[in-house]
Design an enzyme around this catalytic site. Structure first.
Site, PDB file in Angstrom:
ATOM      1  N   GLU A 181       0.851  -1.199   0.000  1.00 45.15           N
ATOM      2  CA  GLU A 181       0.000   0.000   0.000  1.00 45.15           C
ATOM      3  C   GLU A 181       0.882   1.243   0.000  1.00 45.15           C
ATOM      4  O   GLU A 181       1.997   1.226   0.532  1.00 45.15           O
ATOM      5  CB  GLU A 181      -0.854   0.032   1.276  1.00 45.15           C
ATOM      6  CG  GLU A 181      -1.754  -1.169   1.440  1.00 45.15           C
ATOM      7  CD  GLU A 181      -3.166  -0.937   0.963  1.00 45.15           C
ATOM      8  OE1 GLU A 181      -3.552   0.240   0.786  1.00 45.15           O
ATOM      9  OE2 GLU A 181      -3.890  -1.935   0.763  1.00 45.15           O
ATOM     10  N   HIS A 182       0.355   2.326  -0.541  1.00 43.42           N
ATOM     11  CA  HIS A 182       0.981   3.649  -0.407  1.00 43.42           C
ATOM     12  C   HIS A 182       0.114   4.451   0.566  1.00 43.42           C
ATOM     13  O   HIS A 182      -1.107   4.286   0.577  1.00 43.42           O
ATOM     14  CB  HIS A 182       1.020   4.371  -1.756  1.00 43.42           C
ATOM     15  CG  HIS A 182       1.879   3.692  -2.774  1.00 43.42           C
ATOM     16  ND1 HIS A 182       2.777   4.376  -3.564  1.00 43.42           N
ATOM     17  CD2 HIS A 182       1.997   2.394  -3.143  1.00 43.42           C
ATOM     18  CE1 HIS A 182       3.394   3.532  -4.370  1.00 43.42           C
ATOM     19  NE2 HIS A 182       2.934   2.322  -4.137  1.00 43.42           N
ATOM     20  N   PRO A 183       0.695   5.323   1.364  1.00 42.14           N
ATOM     21  CA  PRO A 183      -0.135   6.099   2.297  1.00 42.14           C
ATOM     22  C   PRO A 183      -1.041   7.069   1.530  1.00 42.14           C
ATOM     23  O   PRO A 183      -0.655   7.573   0.479  1.00 42.14           O
ATOM     24  CB  PRO A 183       0.901   6.864   3.131  1.00 42.14           C
ATOM     25  CG  PRO A 183       2.128   6.886   2.295  1.00 42.14           C
ATOM     26  CD  PRO A 183       2.106   5.658   1.446  1.00 42.14           C
TER      27      PRO A 183
END
Ligand SMILES: CC(C)(COP(=O)(O)OP(=O)(O)OC[C@H]1O[C@@H](n2cnc3c(N)ncnc32)[C@H](O)[C@@H]1OP(=O)(O)O)[C@@H](O)C(=O)NCCC(=O)NCCS
Length: 283
Positions: A145-147
């Site tokens: 995931e990316h923030p």
């Protein structure tokens, strides 16, 4: 074939394997094609077949395992009668007995229970899968995931993993991967995406094309983007009975004897004919 011929063939294979792969331990009657690559400290059980594949250090194959052409198995253990089809990759994973990985799939840090399979072109990373589960073609799980709450989603600012080849981050500032858990007797249909950190309960069905972003309860059927509950497969009291039965832990003889009651829809008949307590098995 006569016993004498079988004996000669076995010895022929044994001598050829020892000459080609002196540091590997290769069990009786196993065949390894000459163009395969075996690192030192690879162990193969009896009656394995390895065709033009690469087996990396620390890999252990149980008896009767088949590895297809151009596949790679690295730092993994595969139980009895597992198969890895052509062009597949199995990295840092543990497969119990009778697990199949179909063609062009890639699994990394994945644990899979017996009688489960991963269909073609799936990509699974950091996933625990129970027994008797079916993972459909092109399922994607554990992509990281990316923030979403920082100024930039670019890993170069928060990750030391150098995804783009560079990092401006003095230390890892964000948890990029969280493991996924898929229970026993789960069917994940084709083209499903499963978000990091999700748990899919025993007996659940995920309809084709779903994006699963939150946990799925046991014996639920979910579908859509994002995935929503379509229905529960059984009433709550029957789901409790099924979960209490833990049939996925039964030994193979008991499962074979009970097979006709699994392949019919009447729950009462199933409970009635499978009520005897079974011996649980490991793996
Ligand atoms: C989910 C599925 C199993 C159908 O199950 P079913 O019990 O026969 O369900 P139904 O067809 O009666 O549909 C029930 C509801 O789910 C919806 N639904 C069915 N498939 C859906 C999907 N893929 N995504 C979202 N909703 C779906 C239907 O529209 C219906 O909604 P409604 O009640 O509002 O009308 C099937 O649609 C599916 O996704 N199969 C996957 C096949 C596959 O991927 N095979 C690869 C081999 S692993």
């Amino acid at each position: 074939m006569s016993t004498f011929r079988q004996h000669c063939r076995r010895w022929g294979r044994f001598i050829a394997n020892r000459a080609r792969f002196p540091q590997a331990t290769i069990g009786d009657s196993s065949f390894v094609s000459g163009d395969s690559q075996l690192s030192p400290a690879v162990t193969l059980g009896k009656e394995c077949r390895v065709f033009s594949a690469r087996l990396g250090t620390g890999t252990r194959l149980g008896d009767e395992v088949v590895i297809g052409p151009r596949s790679q198995v690295m730092r993994s253990s595969l139980g009895r009668a597992c198969s890895v089809e052509a062009d597949a990759e199995v990295i840092g994973s543990a497969l119990a007995e009778f697990v199949a990985i179909q063609t062009r799939s890639r699994i990394n840090q994945v644990q899979i229970g017996r009688f489960s399979y991963v269909a073609r072109e799936a990509y699974l990373n950091t996933v625990v899968i129970g027994r008797f589960s079916s993972i459909g073609p092109r399922v994607m799980a554990g992509l990281g995931e990316h923030p979403t709450d920082l100024i930039s989603t670019a890993p170069v600012f928060y990750s030391t993993l150098r995804q783009s080849g560079a990092s401006f981050a003095p230390k890892q500032a964000v948890l990029e991967r969280r493991p996924i858990t898929i229970g026993h007797d789960v069917w994940v249909a084709a083209n499903v995406f499963i978000r990091d950190g999700v748990t899919i309960g025993d007996g659940a069905i995920v309809a084709a094309g779903a994006v699963v972003h939150q946990d799925v309860p046991a014996y639920a059927m979910v579908g859509g983007v994002p995935a929503k509950l379509i229905r529960f497969r059984y009433p709550a009291d029957q789901i409790e009975r099924l979960l209490a039965l833990q049939w996925w832990g039964w030994d193979e003889a008991r499962l074979r004897a009970a097979a006709p009651w699994f392949a019919q829809p009447r729950l009462e008949a199933f409970f009635e004919h499978t009520a005897v307590r079974a011996q649980p098995v490991r793996s």
